[in-house]
Design a protein around this motif. Structure first.
Motif, PDB file in Angstrom:
ATOM      1  N   LYS A  11      22.814 -10.883  79.936  1.00  0.00           N
ATOM      2  CA  LYS A  11      23.213  -9.514  80.277  1.00  0.00           C
ATOM      3  C   LYS A  11      22.524  -8.519  79.341  1.00  0.00           C
ATOM      4  CE  LYS A  11      27.126  -6.463  80.899  1.00  0.00           C
ATOM      5  NZ  LYS A  11      28.523  -6.216  80.708  1.00  0.00           N
ATOM      6  N   SER A  12      22.456  -8.846  78.069  1.00  0.00           N
ATOM      7  CA  SER A  12      21.778  -7.973  77.105  1.00  0.00           C
ATOM      8  C   SER A  12      20.291  -7.848  77.436  1.00  0.00           C
ATOM      9  CB  SER A  12      21.931  -8.506  75.682  1.00  0.00           C
ATOM     10  OG  SER A  12      23.267  -8.467  75.281  1.00  0.00           O
ATOM     11  N   LEU A  13      19.696  -8.955  77.832  1.00  0.00           N
ATOM     12  CA  LEU A  13      18.283  -8.946  78.207  1.00  0.00           C
ATOM     13  C   LEU A  13      18.061  -8.076  79.445  1.00  0.00           C
ATOM     14  CD1 LEU A  13      15.858 -10.363  76.892  1.00  0.00           C
ATOM     15  CD2 LEU A  13      16.120 -12.180  78.564  1.00  0.00           C
ATOM     16  N   ALA A  14      18.950  -8.169  80.403  1.00  0.00           N
ATOM     17  CA  ALA A  14      18.854  -7.343  81.613  1.00  0.00           C
ATOM     18  C   ALA A  14      18.935  -5.864  81.256  1.00  0.00           C
ATOM     19  CB  ALA A  14      19.958  -7.716  82.591  1.00  0.00           C
ATOM     20  N   GLU A  15      19.805  -5.533  80.334  1.00  0.00           N
ATOM     21  CA  GLU A  15      19.935  -4.143  79.901  1.00  0.00           C
ATOM     22  C   GLU A  15      18.693  -3.685  79.146  1.00  0.00           C
ATOM     23  OE1 GLU A  15      23.592  -4.234  77.700  1.00  0.00           O
ATOM     24  OE2 GLU A  15      24.816  -4.361  79.532  1.00  0.00           O
ATOM     25  N   GLU A  16      18.172  -4.554  78.284  1.00  0.00           N
ATOM     26  CA  GLU A  16      16.972  -4.205  77.509  1.00  0.00           C
ATOM     27  C   GLU A  16      15.789  -3.922  78.422  1.00  0.00           C
ATOM     28  OE1 GLU A  16      13.862  -6.289  74.373  1.00  0.00           O
ATOM     29  OE2 GLU A  16      15.878  -7.119  74.537  1.00  0.00           O
ATOM     30  N   TYR A  17      15.628  -4.721  79.477  1.00  0.00           N
ATOM     31  CA  TYR A  17      14.496  -4.556  80.389  1.00  0.00           C
ATOM     32  C   TYR A  17      14.827  -3.676  81.591  1.00  0.00           C
ATOM     33  CZ  TYR A  17      11.678  -7.715  77.705  1.00  0.00           C
ATOM     34  OH  TYR A  17      10.939  -8.270  76.692  1.00  0.00           O
ATOM     35  N   PRO A  36      13.904 -12.058  87.788  1.00  0.00           N
ATOM     36  CA  PRO A  36      13.739 -10.661  87.378  1.00  0.00           C
ATOM     37  C   PRO A  36      12.806  -9.943  88.342  1.00  0.00           C
ATOM     38  CG  PRO A  36      12.408 -12.068  86.004  1.00  0.00           C
ATOM     39  CD  PRO A  36      13.218 -12.974  86.894  1.00  0.00           C
ATOM     40  N   GLU A  37      12.970  -8.671  88.452  1.00  0.00           N
ATOM     41  CA  GLU A  37      12.074  -7.879  89.288  1.00  0.00           C
ATOM     42  C   GLU A  37      11.330  -6.919  88.381  1.00  0.00           C
ATOM     43  OE1 GLU A  37      12.705  -4.684  92.707  1.00  0.00           O
ATOM     44  OE2 GLU A  37      13.456  -6.678  93.224  1.00  0.00           O
ATOM     45  N   ILE A  38      10.061  -7.231  88.158  1.00  0.00           N
ATOM     46  CA  ILE A  38       9.219  -6.413  87.293  1.00  0.00           C
ATOM     47  C   ILE A  38       7.964  -6.075  88.080  1.00  0.00           C
ATOM     48  CG2 ILE A  38       7.920  -6.324  85.129  1.00  0.00           C
ATOM     49  CD1 ILE A  38       9.937  -8.399  83.994  1.00  0.00           C
ATOM     50  N   ALA A  48       5.346  -5.896  80.217  1.00  0.00           N
ATOM     51  CA  ALA A  48       6.774  -6.225  80.197  1.00  0.00           C
ATOM     52  C   ALA A  48       7.019  -7.675  80.584  1.00  0.00           C
ATOM     53  CB  ALA A  48       7.554  -5.291  81.127  1.00  0.00           C
ATOM     54  N   VAL A  49       6.301  -8.194  81.573  1.00  0.00           N
ATOM     55  CA  VAL A  49       6.551  -9.571  81.996  1.00  0.00           C
ATOM     56  C   VAL A  49       6.150 -10.558  80.896  1.00  0.00           C
ATOM     57  CG1 VAL A  49       4.396 -10.174  83.215  1.00  0.00           C
ATOM     58  CG2 VAL A  49       6.563 -11.065  84.024  1.00  0.00           C
ATOM     59  N   VAL A  50       5.091 -10.247  80.170  1.00  0.00           N
ATOM     60  CA  VAL A  50       4.672 -11.122  79.067  1.00  0.00           C
ATOM     61  C   VAL A  50       5.720 -11.100  77.958  1.00  0.00           C
ATOM     62  CG1 VAL A  50       2.947 -11.432  77.245  1.00  0.00           C
ATOM     63  CG2 VAL A  50       2.212 -10.994  79.594  1.00  0.00           C
ATOM     64  N   LYS A  51       6.200  -9.914  77.620  1.00  0.00           N
ATOM     65  CA  LYS A  51       7.229  -9.803  76.588  1.00  0.00           C
ATOM     66  C   LYS A  51       8.541 -10.422  77.075  1.00  0.00           C
ATOM     67  CE  LYS A  51       9.449  -6.418  73.524  1.00  0.00           C
ATOM     68  NZ  LYS A  51      10.697  -7.120  73.495  1.00  0.00           N
ATOM     69  N   PHE A  52       8.883 -10.194  78.329  1.00  0.00           N
ATOM     70  CA  PHE A  52      10.129 -10.720  78.872  1.00  0.00           C
ATOM     71  C   PHE A  52      10.178 -12.245  78.781  1.00  0.00           C
ATOM     72  CE2 PHE A  52      12.439 -12.763  82.286  1.00  0.00           C
ATOM     73  CZ  PHE A  52      13.711 -12.265  82.078  1.00  0.00           C
ATOM     74  N   ILE A  53       9.128 -12.909  79.185  1.00  0.00           N
ATOM     75  CA  ILE A  53       9.164 -14.376  79.199  1.00  0.00           C
ATOM     76  C   ILE A  53       9.339 -14.917  77.782  1.00  0.00           C
ATOM     77  CG2 ILE A  53       6.684 -14.897  79.084  1.00  0.00           C
ATOM     78  CD1 ILE A  53       9.202 -16.635  81.395  1.00  0.00           C
ATOM     79  N   LYS A  54       8.757 -14.240  76.805  1.00  0.00           N
ATOM     80  CA  LYS A  54       8.934 -14.667  75.410  1.00  0.00           C
ATOM     81  C   LYS A  54      10.381 -14.462  74.966  1.00  0.00           C
ATOM     82  CE  LYS A  54       4.164 -13.908  73.989  1.00  0.00           C
ATOM     83  NZ  LYS A  54       3.258 -13.147  73.137  1.00  0.00           N
ATOM     84  N   ASP A  55      10.940 -13.317  75.295  1.00  0.00           N
ATOM     85  CA  ASP A  55      12.331 -13.038  74.922  1.00  0.00           C
ATOM     86  C   ASP A  55      13.295 -13.973  75.646  1.00  0.00           C
ATOM     87  OD1 ASP A  55      11.423 -11.011  73.288  1.00  0.00           O
ATOM     88  OD2 ASP A  55      11.949  -9.399  74.688  1.00  0.00           O
TER      89      ASP A  55
END
Length: 134
Positions: A11-17, A36-38, A48-55
């Motif tokens: 949920k926190s990740l969803a809010e961050e992105y 995710p929808e990016i 964002a997708v590169v950072k998201f997958i790492k997070d």
């Protein structure tokens, strides 16, 4: 075992992105997916997708989860999972790759050689992401 704690982190990740992260899967198999929808049509989305997958991978590791359980890595997932691949597994993958693809023409860099640069270069930019993560 730690699904409820993981969901708080998700949920926190969803809010961050600023994107919904719907989760679906099977309680019986403990394999879950998010989608995710990016938007990859612009540079910000690709970054964002590169950072998201790492997070996301860090979140999974925190709760003893795996990024890949019901399918292969591909480049995006391989970019983060290859660093954790034990040397004996790397050697096995290399041997199998050399047997079935001696000229290294079938999806090079997809499993163990994926880098940020190769991922960004090969992203389809005409669709929104549909990253399936297990």
């Amino acid at each position: 075992e730690q699904l409820s704690n993981f969901l708080v982190g998700l949920k926190s990740l969803a809010e961050e992105y600023n994107t919904p992260l719907p989760i679906y899967g099977s309680y019986a198999t403990s394999i879950y997916n998010i989608r995710p929808e990016i938007d990859l049509e612009n540079v910000d989305g690709r970054q964002a997708v590169v950072k998201f997958i790492k997070d996301y991978y860090s979140l999974l590791k925190e709760y003893d989860g795996l990024l890949v359980a019901g399918g292969g890595e591909g480049r995006i997932k391989g970019m983060v999972t290859s660093a954790d691949c034990p040397e004996n597994e790397r050697e096995l993958y290399d041997k199998v790759k050399k047997i079935f693809d001696p000229n290294n023409i079938m999806n090079p860099e997809a499993k163990l050689g994926a880098t940020r640069e190769s991922v960004v270069k090969n992203l389809r930019t005409d669709i929104k992401t549909g990253i399936i993560t297990d």
